[in-house]
Design a protein around this motif. Structure first.
Motif, short mmCIF file in Angstrom:
data_model
loop_
_atom_site.label_atom_id
_atom_site.label_comp_id
_atom_site.label_asym_id
_atom_site.label_seq_id
_atom_site.Cartn_x
_atom_site.Cartn_y
_atom_site.Cartn_z
N ALA A 59 0.72 -1.21 0.14
CA ALA A 59 0.04 -0.05 0.05
C ALA A 59 0.91 1.27 -0.08
O ALA A 59 0.64 2.20 -0.69
CB ALA A 59 -1.03 0.13 1.32
N GLY A 60 1.94 1.11 0.97
CA GLY A 60 2.92 2.45 0.69
C GLY A 60 3.31 2.80 -0.42
O GLY A 60 3.69 3.77 -0.83
N ILE A 61 3.96 1.62 -1.12
CA ILE A 61 4.41 1.64 -2.57
C ILE A 61 3.42 2.23 -3.46
O ILE A 61 4.05 3.11 -4.32
CB ILE A 61 5.22 0.31 -2.99
N SER A 62 2.30 1.55 -3.42
CA SER A 62 1.43 2.16 -4.62
C SER A 62 1.08 3.69 -4.31
O SER A 62 0.97 4.43 -5.20
CB SER A 62 0.28 1.40 -4.37
N GLU A 63 1.11 4.03 -3.02
CA GLU A 63 0.73 5.41 -2.77
C GLU A 63 1.91 6.47 -3.42
O GLU A 63 1.60 7.45 -4.05
CB GLU A 63 0.51 5.88 -1.17
N VAL A 64 3.02 6.07 -3.09
CA VAL A 64 4.28 6.69 -3.60
C VAL A 64 4.18 6.94 -5.00
O VAL A 64 4.42 7.86 -5.84
CB VAL A 64 5.41 6.36 -3.17
N LEU A 65 4.04 5.67 -5.81
CA LEU A 65 4.05 5.64 -7.20
C LEU A 65 2.83 6.75 -7.69
O LEU A 65 2.89 7.12 -8.85
CB LEU A 65 3.86 4.04 -7.62
N MET A 66 1.71 6.63 -7.07
CA MET A 66 0.49 7.48 -7.43
C MET A 66 0.93 8.97 -7.35
O MET A 66 0.68 9.68 -8.28
CB MET A 66 -0.59 7.07 -6.54
N GLN A 67 1.82 9.29 -6.28
CA GLN A 67 2.13 10.54 -5.98
C GLN A 67 3.17 10.96 -7.23
O GLN A 67 3.22 12.06 -7.88
CB GLN A 67 2.80 10.83 -4.83
N ILE A 68 4.10 10.10 -7.59
CA ILE A 68 5.02 10.64 -8.62
C ILE A 68 4.21 10.51 -9.83
O ILE A 68 4.39 11.26 -10.97
CB ILE A 68 5.94 9.35 -9.04
N GLY A 69 3.26 9.60 -10.31
CA GLY A 69 2.52 9.94 -11.48
C GLY A 69 1.77 11.00 -11.53
O GLY A 69 1.69 11.71 -12.74
N ASP A 70 1.02 11.57 -10.37
CA ASP A 70 0.58 12.72 -10.31
C ASP A 70 1.49 14.12 -10.70
O ASP A 70 1.35 14.99 -11.37
CB ASP A 70 -0.24 12.73 -9.15
N LYS A 71 2.46 13.94 -9.71
CA LYS A 71 3.43 14.99 -9.84
C LYS A 71 3.97 15.37 -11.21
O LYS A 71 4.27 16.67 -11.55
CB LYS A 71 4.64 14.84 -8.79
N TYR A 72 4.46 14.35 -11.92
CA TYR A 72 5.08 14.44 -13.02
C TYR A 72 4.18 13.90 -14.36
O TYR A 72 4.60 13.46 -15.23
CB TYR A 72 6.26 13.42 -13.10
N ALA A 73 2.96 14.30 -14.30
CA ALA A 73 2.03 13.99 -15.28
C ALA A 73 2.41 14.36 -16.86
O ALA A 73 1.74 13.94 -17.91
CB ALA A 73 0.62 14.43 -14.76
N ASP A 74 2.90 15.66 -16.67
CA ASP A 74 3.23 16.03 -17.99
C ASP A 74 4.51 15.70 -18.72
O ASP A 74 5.11 16.12 -19.56
CB ASP A 74 3.36 17.73 -17.74
N TYR A 75 5.24 14.94 -17.79
CA TYR A 75 6.47 14.26 -18.31
C TYR A 75 6.34 12.77 -18.71
O TYR A 75 5.33 12.06 -18.63
CB TYR A 75 7.70 14.11 -17.14
N SER A 76 7.21 12.39 -19.89
CA SER A 76 7.30 11.08 -20.18
C SER A 76 8.43 10.26 -19.95
O SER A 76 9.67 11.02 -19.37
CB SER A 76 7.27 11.22 -21.81
N GLU A 77 8.53 9.14 -20.30
CA GLU A 77 9.84 8.56 -20.02
C GLU A 77 11.11 8.87 -20.56
O GLU A 77 12.20 8.92 -19.96
CB GLU A 77 9.66 7.02 -20.48
N ALA A 78 10.90 9.65 -21.85
CA ALA A 78 12.02 10.24 -22.40
C ALA A 78 12.95 11.39 -21.49
O ALA A 78 14.01 11.55 -21.58
CB ALA A 78 11.74 10.68 -23.72
N ASP A 79 12.01 11.96 -20.63
CA ASP A 79 12.30 12.80 -19.76
C ASP A 79 13.06 12.53 -18.58
O ASP A 79 13.78 13.47 -17.81
CB ASP A 79 11.30 13.93 -19.23
N SER A 80 13.07 11.29 -18.28
CA SER A 80 13.92 10.56 -17.22
C SER A 80 15.15 9.43 -17.56
O SER A 80 15.50 9.03 -16.66
CB SER A 80 12.67 9.73 -16.30
N ALA A 81 15.17 9.57 -18.71
CA ALA A 81 16.24 8.77 -19.26
C ALA A 81 17.46 9.30 -18.84
O ALA A 81 17.75 10.29 -18.63
CB ALA A 81 15.96 8.45 -20.77
#
Length: 332
Positions: A310-332
């Motif tokens: 549950a804790g991991i899912s929550e953090v992953l949701m936060q990451i997805g929401d915070k970086y909603a305008d980014y793609s994988e190419a931006d984190s490579a």
């Protein structure tokens, strides 16, 4: 491409056997992403003979991951035969012999790529295992022990002669470990050898759709095996398949899509092997993505420290929401 009677289609992709990585949950996930054949984590023949529970668990297979091979390693002929029979009883599609692992605790004891220093024993093990089981036996090895002993062309012929039905070649020597650039020219020479009639699978630096196509085109290998490039991004198989089929690259995943897939990996891992072990396995995947996003450090630290699904899912949701305008190419 065929291994014995096992039909794998044209230009198949293989998931490499990797310790503490290719557990059942990750194998099933990679299957969903398009991999054609997978291997278990490599299993010690000595540990199987001694009925070590951790090693026995590695023999557990599911229909959802087929075709799948069990890879064993060791340097004692009798123990390798016993281990091969134990592996065969688990009903894999093939048994694979590990003659390529370069890590000190294995190669330094004369197993894995350590057998490149004792080719007669490598061949004796292979011959004994082939005669002991009733399913195809394959092997994985390297170019040689070091740059002064590039023996793969002769070894490929010899392994074929004692009965292996396919050979995977990592384009590095034992001494190189995973450093430098894989040398595919020798893999290509093995494939071009008119005496070789078994499938040759290339391995090493297959980390993009473009490279995958290049290796198929330039070296005419029958298949490609992917290892480290799948850690943290198993969708590489889907990307390669799409590129080989269409000549077009899939659009990069959004960070939100990446986060959702990472969450699925964690969920699958924990559902299959329990929360504690599942999280430990999943962390090596969680450590790969997102690392170059701006101001990601606090969230990444939190992600890798979480001890519950549950804790991991929550953090992953936060990451997805915070970086909603980014793609994988931006984190490579």
């Amino acid at each position: 491409m065929k291994i014995g009677k096992l039909e794998l289609g044209d230009k198949p992709l293989f998931l490499a056997p990797m310790e503490d990585v290719t557990d059942p949950s990750f194998r099933v996930f990679c299957k969903e992403q398009g991999v054609d054949m997978m291997y278990t984590e490599f299993v010690s023949a000595d540990a199987l003979v001694r009925n070590v529970n951790r090693s026995l668990r590695k023999l557990e297979l599911m229909d959802a991951e087929r075709p799948v091979g069990i890879q064993i390693y060791g340097n004692d002929i009798e123990k390798m035969v016993v281990a091969a029979k134990m592996a065969e009883a688990a009903n894999p599609d093939v048994i694979d012999l590990n003659f390529g692992c370069p890590v000190k605790k294995i190669a330094g004891k004369g197993s894995g790529s350590g057998l490149l220093l004792d080719i007669p024993k490598m061949l004796a093990i292979t011959d004994a295992v082939v005669k002991a089981v009733n399913i195809p036996v394959t092997a994985k090895t390297r170019l040689g022990w070091d740059s002064e002993s590039l023996v793969i062309e002769q070894v490929a012929e010899q392994l074929q002669d004692v009965g292996v039905k396919a050979l995977c070649i990592h384009g590095r020597t034992k001494e190189q470990m995973y450093n430098g650039i894989a040398d595919w020219t020798l893999i290509g020479k093995v494939k071009e050898n008119p005496r070789i009639n078994i499938p040759i699978i290339g391995n090493g630096d297959v980390d993009s759709p473009q490279k995958a196509k290049q290796f198929f085109d330039d070296y005419n290998v029958d298949g490609l095996m992917i290892g480290r490039a799948s850690i943290g991004r198993p969708w590489i198989f889907k990307e390669i398949k799409h590129f080989l089929d269409t000549g077009e690259l899939l659009p990069p995943l959004t960070i939100k899509e990446q986060a959702q897939l990472m969450d699925e990996i964690v969920q699958k891992s924990c559902a299959m092997i329990g929360e504690r072990r599942g999280i430990l396995h999943a962390r090596r995947h969680l450590a790969i993505p997102f690392k170059n996003l701006p101001d990601i450090r606090p969230l990444r630290i939190q992600l890798l420290r979480e001890k519950t699904v549950a804790g991991i899912s929550e953090v992953l949701m936060q990451i997805g929401d915070k970086y909603a305008d980014y793609s994988e190419a931006d984190s490579a």
